[in-house]
Design a protein around this motif. Sequence first.
Motif, PDB file in Angstrom:
ATOM      1  N   GLU A 269      44.623   6.161  11.503  1.00  0.00           N
ATOM      2  CA  GLU A 269      45.589   6.140  10.397  1.00  0.00           C
ATOM      3  C   GLU A 269      45.947   7.552   9.942  1.00  0.00           C
ATOM      4  N   ILE A 270      44.938   8.413   9.839  1.00  0.00           N
ATOM      5  CA  ILE A 270      45.161   9.790   9.378  1.00  0.00           C
ATOM      6  C   ILE A 270      46.001  10.571  10.385  1.00  0.00           C
ATOM      7  N   LEU A 271      45.655  10.449  11.665  1.00  0.00           N
ATOM      8  CA  LEU A 271      46.383  11.196  12.684  1.00  0.00           C
ATOM      9  C   LEU A 271      47.813  10.683  12.852  1.00  0.00           C
ATOM     10  N   THR A 272      47.998   9.385  12.659  1.00  0.00           N
ATOM     11  CA  THR A 272      49.353   8.828  12.717  1.00  0.00           C
ATOM     12  C   THR A 272      50.215   9.429  11.615  1.00  0.00           C
ATOM     13  N   TRP A 273      49.649   9.570  10.415  1.00  0.00           N
ATOM     14  CA  TRP A 273      50.387  10.188   9.306  1.00  0.00           C
ATOM     15  C   TRP A 273      50.719  11.651   9.629  1.00  0.00           C
ATOM     16  N   LEU A 274      49.740  12.388  10.176  1.00  0.00           N
ATOM     17  CA  LEU A 274      49.980  13.789  10.527  1.00  0.00           C
ATOM     18  C   LEU A 274      51.052  13.929  11.601  1.00  0.00           C
ATOM     19  N   ASP A 275      51.099  12.963  12.510  1.00  0.00           N
ATOM     20  CA  ASP A 275      52.119  13.002  13.569  1.00  0.00           C
ATOM     21  C   ASP A 275      53.544  13.016  12.998  1.00  0.00           C
ATOM     22  N   GLN A 276      53.677  12.511  11.794  1.00  0.00           N
ATOM     23  CA  GLN A 276      55.003  12.401  11.171  1.00  0.00           C
ATOM     24  C   GLN A 276      55.388  13.651  10.362  1.00  0.00           C
ATOM     25  N   GLN A 277      54.484  14.641  10.309  1.00  0.00           N
ATOM     26  CA  GLN A 277      54.732  15.838   9.501  1.00  0.00           C
ATOM     27  C   GLN A 277      55.165  17.005  10.383  1.00  0.00           C
ATOM     28  N   PRO A 278      55.973  17.926   9.855  1.00  0.00           N
ATOM     29  CA  PRO A 278      56.403  19.097  10.631  1.00  0.00           C
ATOM     30  C   PRO A 278      55.223  20.004  10.975  1.00  0.00           C
ATOM     31  N   PRO A 279      55.340  20.823  12.011  1.00  0.00           N
ATOM     32  CA  PRO A 279      54.269  21.748  12.398  1.00  0.00           C
ATOM     33  C   PRO A 279      53.898  22.709  11.268  1.00  0.00           C
ATOM     34  N   SER A 280      52.607  22.926  11.117  1.00  0.00           N
ATOM     35  CA  SER A 280      52.057  23.908  10.158  1.00  0.00           C
ATOM     36  C   SER A 280      52.527  23.687   8.727  1.00  0.00           C
ATOM     37  N   SER A 281      52.804  22.426   8.359  1.00  0.00           N
ATOM     38  CA  SER A 281      53.371  22.153   7.030  1.00  0.00           C
ATOM     39  C   SER A 281      52.370  21.559   6.038  1.00  0.00           C
ATOM     40  N   VAL A 282      51.196  21.145   6.522  1.00  0.00           N
ATOM     41  CA  VAL A 282      50.248  20.394   5.690  1.00  0.00           C
ATOM     42  C   VAL A 282      49.034  21.254   5.361  1.00  0.00           C
ATOM     43  N   VAL A 283      48.669  21.302   4.084  1.00  0.00           N
ATOM     44  CA  VAL A 283      47.402  21.913   3.699  1.00  0.00           C
ATOM     45  C   VAL A 283      46.347  20.816   3.632  1.00  0.00           C
ATOM     46  N   PHE A 284      45.200  21.079   4.249  1.00  0.00           N
ATOM     47  CA  PHE A 284      44.099  20.119   4.349  1.00  0.00           C
ATOM     48  C   PHE A 284      43.011  20.535   3.377  1.00  0.00           C
ATOM     49  N   LEU A 285      42.573  19.611   2.519  1.00  0.00           N
ATOM     50  CA  LEU A 285      41.491  19.880   1.572  1.00  0.00           C
ATOM     51  C   LEU A 285      40.292  19.007   1.927  1.00  0.00           C
TER      52      LEU A 285
END
Length: 486
Positions: A269-285
């Motif tokens: 589920e998490i990786l599927t969500w990340l697949d939908q985001q642009p490259p280098s756009s997400v900060v991970f906490l």
Amino acid sequence: MLGKISSDSMKKAELVFIPSPGIGHLVSTLEIAKLLIDRDDRLSVTVLIMKLPFDTMVGTYTQSLAASSPTGRIRIVNLPQDDSISEPTSHQPIKLCTVFIENQKPRVKEVVTEMTRTGSPRLAGFVIDMFCTCMIDVANEFGLPTYVFFTSSAAFLGMMLHLQTLQDSHNIDVTELKDTDTELVIPSFVNPVPAKVLPSTVLDKDGGATMLLNHAKRFRNTKGIMVNTVTELESNAVQSLSNIKIPKVYPVGPILNLKGETGSSQKTEILTWLDQQPPSSVVFLCFGSMGSFSVDQVKEIAHGLENSGHRFLWSLRQPPPKVKFGLSTDYTNPEEVLPEGFLDRTAGIGKVIGWAPQVAVLAHIAIGGFVSHCGWNSTVESLWFGVPLATWPMYAEQQVNAFQMVKELGLAVEIKLDYRRAGQIIVSAEEVKEGVRRVMEYDSEVRKKVKEMKEKCRKAIMDGGSSHTWLGCLIQDVMDNTPPSN
């Protein structure tokens, strides 16, 4: 990638690995064990597992490892569980673990005695975790050499040895540094180290400091010290350790578990969500297996993230029932601790999760920055994948790691360097927002340095690389010092 050493004419040898209880130490210990047997067909490993009664992660992990070890040259032995330690609130972690590990010595002796009865393969020595130095006594009873696997940085190893020298040779009470503005000159650091970033245990007047530094004292009685680091990452620290009278230090990192994480449905589920985001756009906490916050602090983080405008993936965990020592758990309903309407307002750009498959997330192209507690495993993983860090240390030696990454190496940006879990410090929403903004800067100097270090870490483990060479030296030393069979 790792050239093998093999000779049918040579006798085989077995190492006894003794990791500390706790998943953070266990994972990297088992990874170095796998590296050793992959590199040299003469070696086999028996891992003795000490399991704390309230740690449910260790059993799951060791079962998955046993299932994925087709060679049969790694054997897992679960020591009988000691239920006498059932109240983790009665001690600080280092005190709890020191007593717990000391109580395992008779059990370890029984297992090793049984191993010596067969005589084949020969026992070559013990490899002990940095907190298992009492097991040197057991190794000595069998006439076996002991090697330490140090699961933190070379800089922190140098700090422990330096503080131990101050205590034992110069009668300096390091706990007196608590709540002072003192800066220490420590050879494994280029810059003076503020006392405020020392681990809480070092400043503990109730015995924790003595216990920690006694481990450092016993390191001096071993045959060698493996460190989960890379010479190119910690060149000053590694060099400083070669200038003092201690056993040989082997920088054999980065030691990483790049597969085998549990929780597959959450991971998908998490990786599927990340697949939908642009490259280098997400900060991970993500803040480790013991990382959790008060409700007030959770709300500050949420406001900081929302105001930053950046996409985010936030591993939000709740404190364990026994808050002095234990593992964080997932919230049943995170809305209870988040600001009202937060999930609705950020639904398009953010995702709040519980447990996180950290390696898989850091490896994903969508991740652009990592707000981390700065545990050493997490720090090394972040560098391996070229993801810049924003530091928020919480316990153990994490303040030291954060100081090193920000001030010494320029590989991270600072949110906090001296966060004390025991205090009432609240990191403000503005500080969170600013930290996220800086770690996500596209053309920052930190990002460029991290990308360069990523390449150096990967070259280090390749044929002819620094860590590859050091691992070969370690194996040669093990084989040269294997006691003869009786």
